[in-house]
Design an enzyme around this catalytic site. Sequence first.
Site, PDB file in Angstrom:
ATOM      1  N   ASP A  12       0.810  -1.227   0.000  1.00 26.84           N
ATOM      2  CA  ASP A  12       0.000   0.000   0.000  1.00 26.84           C
ATOM      3  C   ASP A  12       0.842   1.276   0.000  1.00 26.84           C
ATOM      4  OD1 ASP A  12      -2.135  -1.828   0.377  1.00 26.84           O
ATOM      5  OD2 ASP A  12      -1.915  -1.692   2.549  1.00 26.84           O
ATOM      6  N   GLU A  62     -11.257   1.314  -3.253  1.00 26.96           N
ATOM      7  CA  GLU A  62     -10.545   1.657  -2.018  1.00 26.96           C
ATOM      8  C   GLU A  62      -9.244   2.387  -2.378  1.00 26.96           C
ATOM      9  OE1 GLU A  62      -9.297  -1.968  -0.029  1.00 26.96           O
ATOM     10  OE2 GLU A  62      -8.890  -2.955  -1.945  1.00 26.96           O
TER      11      GLU A  62
END
Length: 541
Positions: A14, A187
């Site tokens: 991420d 997301e």
Amino acid sequence: MKITNPVLPGFNADPSFIRVGDTYYIANSTFEWFPGVRLHESKDLVHWNLLPSPLSTTTLLDMKGNPSSGGIWAPDLSYADGKFWLIYTDVKITEGAFKDMTNYLTTATDIRGPWSDPIKVNGVGFDASLFHDDDGRKYLVQQTWDHREYHHPFDGITLTEFDTSTMKLKPETARTIYDGTEVKLVEGPHLYKINGSYYLFAAQGGTVWTHEEVVSRSKTLDAHSFETEPDGPFITNFDTPDSYIQKQGHGALASTPGGEWYYASLMGRPLNHKNESSHDPLGWCTLGRETSIQKVEWDDEGWPRVVGGHGGQVEVDAPKDAIETDAPLDHSRHDEFDQEKLDYDWNTLRVPFTSETGSYGDGQLKLVGRNSLASTFDVSFLAQRWQAFNFDATTKVKFDPFTYQQMAGLANFYNDKHWSWIFITWDEKKGHVIEVAQNDNNNYTSFLKDDAIQIPDGTEYVWFRTKVRKLDYTYEYSFDGETWHAVPVTLDAAILSDDYVLQNYGGFFTGAFVGLAAVDYAGYEQPATFDFFDYKELGDK
């Protein structure tokens, strides 16, 4: 120079990617591992150096009891108004209808800290990021969670204005700016203003083989105003199953001083057993989700495109204005425990290393025996990431157990349900012995049992070594540090991968670690003393 992917090998998921002046920074998720948020810096995008983690105190982060793969999800690093801004999420529930979480904000004028006490922002959804508009206004952009079983749980991307005078959100301004596509699971949003338009980068498809990143844009920040990039997705590997790189998607965009553009993404590198198809299963990513960097160009319609196609490339041209950065050639390291502070590669589970965990210095690490490795509370375990497919890790330990409930040794670990180790313990017939055991989805197996290796009387230290060779790994022991004996057990490294854990558990976001552990679930806190730790990478071939 060439960027070779992954640029951050091993569990570095991420990525939040920014440039300040001539220096690039990447912040990565750390989930239940402490300290929270992993930071790297570079001036050439090729060579990266690890920085101190910002969330290094329980004031900033307390994860005691957090479920595995809870904790820090997708931090966002930005720079504005002369300081760094870090938004981070502490997720307390990973399974079921709810994702109880809190988003926090901390700031620092120096990337190395100190970081300010946290400000609670909200709990609307995870993967929150902070957008600094060119008119001085700021907005929180986030995935939005919907617990209702008759709705999809990923309820679009919400934008909420942040008031810097009160350092609070203005919830009355919240609106959904993007719903994602039919791929769902939208997301990881990051918002940019480029050439007068707002560009929203967001992940979709879940962080598995179908993962992807889509780009949308709008002239305004009004509700539902963003249109999706045609001929997308922006980046994905769902249709490139033979690529060395898989799972690309969730990430962030940055420009160079000279006006080139690059995108940092998470990625995975699957391995297959010899008796498996390379397509089904696609493989097992024992190093977890890593970080790649791809070059980006803009088409005639003003949409970003990954150079080489949306599957990305293993080798990417470095920026023309790159400043060569001095960094280690690999991640091999040796620790004699003679420093005042633990180095940045060490991690503990959920809470910091304290006197309750043990002590270090003067050439030794002492770990106090506490809960088992199956616990989410009070675990004495000091570990580092696997960062190569092939490596050896070695230690030397002194331990004097008086019950089988006391164990200390060298462990390979994914989460509380998936791990193995070689350790010293007590046997009623043999006294001090060496055993190898594995926890596979909470099914615990002792491999040696009555054949546990008896430690000769008068032996003060035992040496342990693990040899990881792609999907196979083994353990060895020595009584003098020179003559080594292999334990006749070969273990499957796939058990320590996201892809394996996913089959039974929704928290599958980290990667394999290797480290030192002491257990005394009898409650007598019997200590173990480790003389050194050595991690030697042997490459990825």
